[in-house]
Design an enzyme around this catalytic site. Structure first.
Site, PDB file in Angstrom:
ATOM      1  N   LEU A   1      26.193  -9.144  15.806  1.00 21.27           N
ATOM      2  CA  LEU A   1      26.802  -9.371  16.642  1.00 21.27           C
ATOM      3  C   LEU A   1      27.388  -7.541  16.094  1.00 21.27           C
ATOM      4  O   LEU A   1      27.433  -7.696  18.617  1.00 21.27           O
ATOM      5  CB  LEU A   1      27.851 -10.264  16.453  1.00 21.27           C
ATOM      6  CG  LEU A   1      27.138 -12.051  16.745  1.00 21.27           C
ATOM      7  CD1 LEU A   1      26.495 -12.399  16.254  1.00 21.27           C
ATOM      8  CD2 LEU A   1      28.263 -12.800  16.718  1.00 21.27           C
TER       9      LEU A   1
ATOM     10  N   GLU B   1      35.736  -7.231  16.992  1.00 21.42           N
ATOM     11  CA  GLU B   1      35.402  -5.113  16.204  1.00 21.42           C
ATOM     12  C   GLU B   1      36.431  -4.253  16.474  1.00 21.42           C
ATOM     13  O   GLU B   1      36.640  -3.243  15.935  1.00 21.42           O
ATOM     14  CB  GLU B   1      34.075  -4.642  16.807  1.00 21.42           C
ATOM     15  CG  GLU B   1      33.451  -5.894  16.575  1.00 21.42           C
ATOM     16  CD  GLU B   1      32.608  -5.970  15.429  1.00 21.42           C
ATOM     17  OE1 GLU B   1      33.952  -5.355  15.045  1.00 21.42           O
ATOM     18  OE2 GLU B   1      32.029  -6.798  14.766  1.00 21.42           O
TER      19      GLU B   1
ATOM     20  N   HIS C   1      39.329  -4.401  13.879  1.00 22.98           N
ATOM     21  CA  HIS C   1      38.596  -2.588  13.443  1.00 22.98           C
ATOM     22  C   HIS C   1      38.819  -2.190  13.833  1.00 22.98           C
ATOM     23  O   HIS C   1      39.780  -1.269  13.003  1.00 22.98           O
ATOM     24  CB  HIS C   1      36.846  -3.236  12.942  1.00 22.98           C
ATOM     25  CG  HIS C   1      37.031  -4.758  12.052  1.00 22.98           C
ATOM     26  ND1 HIS C   1      37.783  -4.965  10.734  1.00 22.98           N
ATOM     27  CD2 HIS C   1      35.546  -5.547  11.856  1.00 22.98           C
ATOM     28  CE1 HIS C   1      37.187  -5.882  10.483  1.00 22.98           C
ATOM     29  NE2 HIS C   1      35.614  -6.321  11.582  1.00 22.98           N
TER      30      HIS C   1
ATOM     31  N   ASP D   1      44.309  -9.237   3.059  1.00 21.96           N
ATOM     32  CA  ASP D   1      43.556  -8.469   4.163  1.00 21.96           C
ATOM     33  C   ASP D   1      44.215  -7.557   4.403  1.00 21.96           C
ATOM     34  O   ASP D   1      44.910  -6.776   5.898  1.00 21.96           O
ATOM     35  CB  ASP D   1      43.336  -9.811   5.742  1.00 21.96           C
ATOM     36  CG  ASP D   1      45.027 -10.033   5.824  1.00 21.96           C
ATOM     37  OD1 ASP D   1      46.000 -10.238   5.245  1.00 21.96           O
ATOM     38  OD2 ASP D   1      44.639 -10.165   6.974  1.00 21.96           O
TER      39      ASP D   1
ATOM     40  N   VAL E   1      47.832  -8.168   5.108  1.00 21.77           N
ATOM     41  CA  VAL E   1      49.174  -8.130   6.000  1.00 21.77           C
ATOM     42  C   VAL E   1      49.746  -9.473   5.856  1.00 21.77           C
ATOM     43  O   VAL E   1      49.052  -9.868   5.118  1.00 21.77           O
ATOM     44  CB  VAL E   1      47.450  -8.655   7.423  1.00 21.77           C
ATOM     45  CG1 VAL E   1      49.709  -9.235   8.279  1.00 21.77           C
ATOM     46  CG2 VAL E   1      46.841  -7.644   8.317  1.00 21.77           C
TER      47      VAL E   1
END
Length: 320
Positions: free
Chosen positions: A188, A231, A234, A250, A252
């Site tokens: 995607l 995206e 990111h 991650d 976080v």
């Protein structure tokens, strides 16, 4: 909630290449039954090709951890407004998406990053204290279009190079470049993390999954513009919520540990197999759920994204 206690060695491991370099998209257009973002795989290829990238990313990570651990840090000039240049590469009429479709994508980004998306109200009560208004907005400044004979572009950044038939980025140090094309391989989209080459910096989304297309059989269940939200996350230095490893990190602190990527629209509460027992945040934009199933950034993610724009940050050239 996990706590971030990463040594320099652990950070180096996070950015080391784990897989052999392969082309991630074949030459045929392949609609995706499950969300597939290729950002991590592309990163691993870039790390293999350029060993200095890991050094740059380690420095960015060290800076990010320092800034996010200080609750009193401030942005340089307040609000963040990101100029966006959209580069459309098309072979068919359908791939040459309209200005209105592109604007609908910008509108989605503005809602998702300012917590004005209507489904933000669906955030479960257990995370009401950490759900975030990231307070970043986007402004469409230009659309470039180019006809091509390519049936798919893959993930080797050819779409980002005029010499390779694509379109070079526009002032990438101060502009978010957004390429719209047929990627192929069921992918995607993908994005470049902070620290990569300016010649390839930006976000790529398959033309089927850009903007809002209500009741679209071609792009459902990815028809609400959330591929770009994922995206751009990111591009602003967010990792997948499962840390691209089973019960991974991650980076976080306030996102619950996730066993792996989640698909569809999981019913809350969705109990994790990672111990101790807890619910996974499947509605986070950095998971792999359907567009209608993702609607949340956290305060920790907001701090991580904001850190790249402050003075000394990886994207401080945006002049904030």
């Amino acid at each position: 909630m996990k706590k971030i206690l990463l040594s320099a060695a652990v950070i180096l491991m996070l950015f080391s290449c784990q897989n052999d370099s392969t082309d991630l998209a074949d030459s045929t257009k392949n609609a995706s039954a499950r969300r597939h973002c290729a950002s991590q795989e592309v990163l691993e290829e870039l790390l293999a090709a350029d060993p200095t990238l890991a050094i740059r990313m380690n420095k960015i990570e060290a800076f990010t951890q320092k800034r996010t651990s200080n609750p009193n840090f401030r942005l340089v000039n307040g609000k963040i407004v990101i100029p966006v240049v959209v580069n459309v590469l098309y072979r068919t009429v359908a791939e040459n998406i309209s200005d209105a479709q592109i604007q609908s994508q910008i509108d989605v980004l503005n809602k998702d990053f300012t917590a004005t998306n209507p489904d933000f109200a669906n955030v479960p009560a257990e995370w009401s204290g950490i759900k975030a208004n990231v307070d970043i907005t986007f402004e469409l400044v230009k659309i470039n279009r180019k006809a091509t004979t390519k049936t798919s572009w893959g993930t080797r950044d050819a779409m980002k190079s005029t010499k390779k038939g694509g379109l070079d980025p526009t002032t990438p140090s101060t502009t978010l470049n957004f390429w719209v094309c047929t990627i192929g391989g069921g992918i995607l989209g993908y994005a470049q993390f902070p620290g990569g080459s300016s010649a390839t910096d930006g976000v790529v989304c398959d033309s089927q999954y850009v903007g809002v297309t209500p009741n679209s059989g071609a792009s459902y269940p990815y028809n609400l513009g959330r591929t770009a939200t994922h995206e751009v996350g990111h591009w602003m230095n967010l990792r997948h919520i499962w840390g691209d490893a089973s019960c991974g990190n991650d980076l976080v602190a306030d996102t619950p540990v996730a066993n792996t990527s989640n698909f569809g629209v999981p019913t809350y509460p969705y109990v994790s197999t990672c111990l101790p027992a807890h619910n996974e945040m499947t509605m986070n934009y950095m998971d792999y759920t359907d567009d209608r199933g993702m609607y949340l950034f956290t305060n920790g993610q907001k701090s991580r994204m904001s850190a790249i724009f402050v003075s000394g940050g990886a994207r401080s050239a945006f002049g904030i």
